[in-house]
Scaffold this active site. Structure first.
Site: not given
Length: 221
Positions: A13, A15, A114
């Protein structure tokens, strides 16, 4: 003796996992909605972390009986603001480069999967100087459904040419953990804005305080 690891790819991922962007997302969302008198709070932002921004804003507009600009317009405003903040102030989270380098040395393919749009993913890759270490990036905006649906991870594995069962996922949010497990992958949770004891992390195969705590030793055969 040749050392091996039971994975062919590591899917990250972005963030809150690779870069400290979650506070900047919150600041951007609050700033963009403030002129309209919409009471967006940090708790509200945290509750929707890991989901696609268009889905998040749609939920807010329904909740607050929105009469302002359409979701598409507000999405662009939030993205412009968060991209500016991340490029100006974002920093890599501890252990990012070391973890990716160790996995690459073991022969794993590396990808970012993401919920953020392509432009923001590209900006973060450039900001963190990861371009030479990433085999591909994939955005959840290209999927019919966002996390916790497994689509973003399954598509990434397919594009890498890797069996989902041979993928190691790194995630910071419960929605991402659920997506990785639904895809049949091994998932390591590295909570950022969520508490470690959040029920959404119970399904993870490991929970770490940071990527600095990741060791390949337990996986190497």
């Amino acid at each position: 003796m040749t050392r091996s690891i039971p994975f062919d790819a590591a899917l990250f991922d972005m963030d809150g996992l690779l870069i400290d962007s979650e506070p900047h997302w919150q600041d951007a969302e609050i700033a963009v909605y403030a002129p309209y008198g919409v009471p967006v709070t940090r708790d509200l932002c945290r509750a929707t972390a890991g989901r696609r921004i268009d889905e998040v804003l749609t939920l807010w507009h329904e909740r607050f009986d929105w009469t302002g600009p359409p979701v598409e317009v507000m999405v662009h405003r939030v993205l412009d603001e968060v991209t500016r903040r991340i490029l100006d102030h974002g920093e890599p989270l501890p252990g990012v480069h070391e973890t990716i380098d160790r996995l690459r040395c073991l022969g794993l393919k590396i990808a970012i999967a993401s919920s953020s749009p392509h432009a923001l993913i590209d900006a973060v890759v450039e900001k963190l100087e990861l371009g030479g270490k990433i085999d591909l990036t994939h955005s959840g905006v290209d999927e019919p459904q966002s996390k916790p649906h497994p689509g973003v991870f399954l598509t990434t594995a397919r594009r890498l040419g890797v069996d989902p069962a041979r993928c190691l996922v790194f995630e910071d949010a419960p929605a991402g953990v659920a997506a990785g497990k639904a895809a049949g992958m091994t998932v390591i949770a590295v909570p950022s804005v969520f508490d470690h004891d959040d029920p959404g992390f119970a399904a993870a195969d490991r929970i770490l305080d940071s990527l600095e705590g990741f060791s390949t030793a337990e996986w190497v055969e």
